[in-house]
Design a protein around this motif. Structure first.
Motif, mmCIF file in Angstrom:
data_model
loop_
_atom_site.group_PDB
_atom_site.id
_atom_site.type_symbol
_atom_site.label_atom_id
_atom_site.label_comp_id
_atom_site.label_asym_id
_atom_site.label_seq_id
_atom_site.Cartn_x
_atom_site.Cartn_y
_atom_site.Cartn_z
ATOM 1 N N ALA A 71 0.833 -1.207 0.000
ATOM 2 C CA ALA A 71 0.000 0.000 0.000
ATOM 3 C C ALA A 71 0.867 1.255 0.000
ATOM 4 C CB ALA A 71 -0.939 -0.001 1.203
ATOM 5 N N ARG A 72 1.937 1.265 0.798
ATOM 6 C CA ARG A 72 2.818 2.439 0.840
ATOM 7 C C ARG A 72 3.576 2.591 -0.482
ATOM 8 N NH1 ARG A 72 0.014 1.864 4.564
ATOM 9 N NH2 ARG A 72 -1.197 3.006 3.057
ATOM 10 N N LEU A 73 4.003 1.474 -1.083
ATOM 11 C CA LEU A 73 4.682 1.544 -2.385
ATOM 12 C C LEU A 73 3.737 2.058 -3.465
ATOM 13 C CD1 LEU A 73 6.793 -1.735 -2.288
ATOM 14 C CD2 LEU A 73 7.686 0.603 -2.351
ATOM 15 N N TYR A 74 2.478 1.650 -3.396
ATOM 16 C CA TYR A 74 1.452 2.131 -4.334
ATOM 17 C C TYR A 74 1.333 3.652 -4.232
ATOM 18 C CZ TYR A 74 -3.255 2.996 -6.154
ATOM 19 O OH TYR A 74 -4.324 3.497 -6.828
ATOM 20 N N GLU A 75 1.270 4.153 -3.008
ATOM 21 C CA GLU A 75 1.178 5.607 -2.803
ATOM 22 C C GLU A 75 2.433 6.316 -3.310
ATOM 23 O OE1 GLU A 75 0.640 5.730 1.404
ATOM 24 O OE2 GLU A 75 -1.490 5.211 1.297
ATOM 25 N N ALA A 76 3.598 5.747 -3.000
ATOM 26 C CA ALA A 76 4.857 6.363 -3.423
ATOM 27 C C ALA A 76 4.987 6.384 -4.940
ATOM 28 C CB ALA A 76 6.045 5.632 -2.794
ATOM 29 N N LEU A 77 4.549 5.306 -5.587
ATOM 30 C CA LEU A 77 4.589 5.279 -7.053
ATOM 31 C C LEU A 77 3.664 6.339 -7.633
ATOM 32 C CD1 LEU A 77 5.557 4.079 -9.707
ATOM 33 C CD2 LEU A 77 3.793 2.321 -9.470
ATOM 34 N N GLY A 78 2.479 6.486 -7.068
ATOM 35 C CA GLY A 78 1.561 7.531 -7.524
ATOM 36 C C GLY A 78 2.171 8.918 -7.376
#
Length: 113
Positions: A71-78
């Motif tokens: 979830a945190r990687l998803y946010e960081a990628l966004g």
């Protein structure tokens, strides 16, 4: 006033994209704040990548830990994609460049003079 609005690195109150239109050439307080936020977002993504590398090597990592990391990687990628889009939009457009690439002397022409 700037021709292209700047995509800001944060979302508006309703989750919509936010833009800054200015004629200060990126020197306003809000422009500098956006620059700082982009840097923080990119650094956070880099830190997350380090955590991900460590967790993927660990055979004892729990599924909930991987879900949280995902979830945190998803946010960081966004965030990183928004920064890339914003910065890409601010690059000069080669079509607007007045110089003609055919007028550029070749290296052999430069040394001949």
């Amino acid at each position: 006033m700037s021709k292209n609005p700047r995509l800001l690195p944060w979302l508006g109150p309703a989750g919509q994209r936010s833009y800054l239109v200015t004629d200060d050439g990126g020197r306003s307080h809000l422009s500098r704040l956006a620059d700082e936020m982009e840097e923080v977002q990119l650094q956070a993504g880099d830190v997350l990548l380090g955590h991900a590398a460590d967790m993927l090597k660990d055979d004892n990592v729990q599924p909930w830990e991987l879900r949280y990391l995902s979830a945190r990687l998803y946010e960081a990628l966004g965030d990183a994609l928004r920064v890339a889009e914003s910065r890409g939009d601010r690059l000069p457009n080669p079509e607007d460049d007045d110089t003609d690439p055919d007028d550029t002397p070749s290296p052999s022409e430069e040394t001949a003079s």
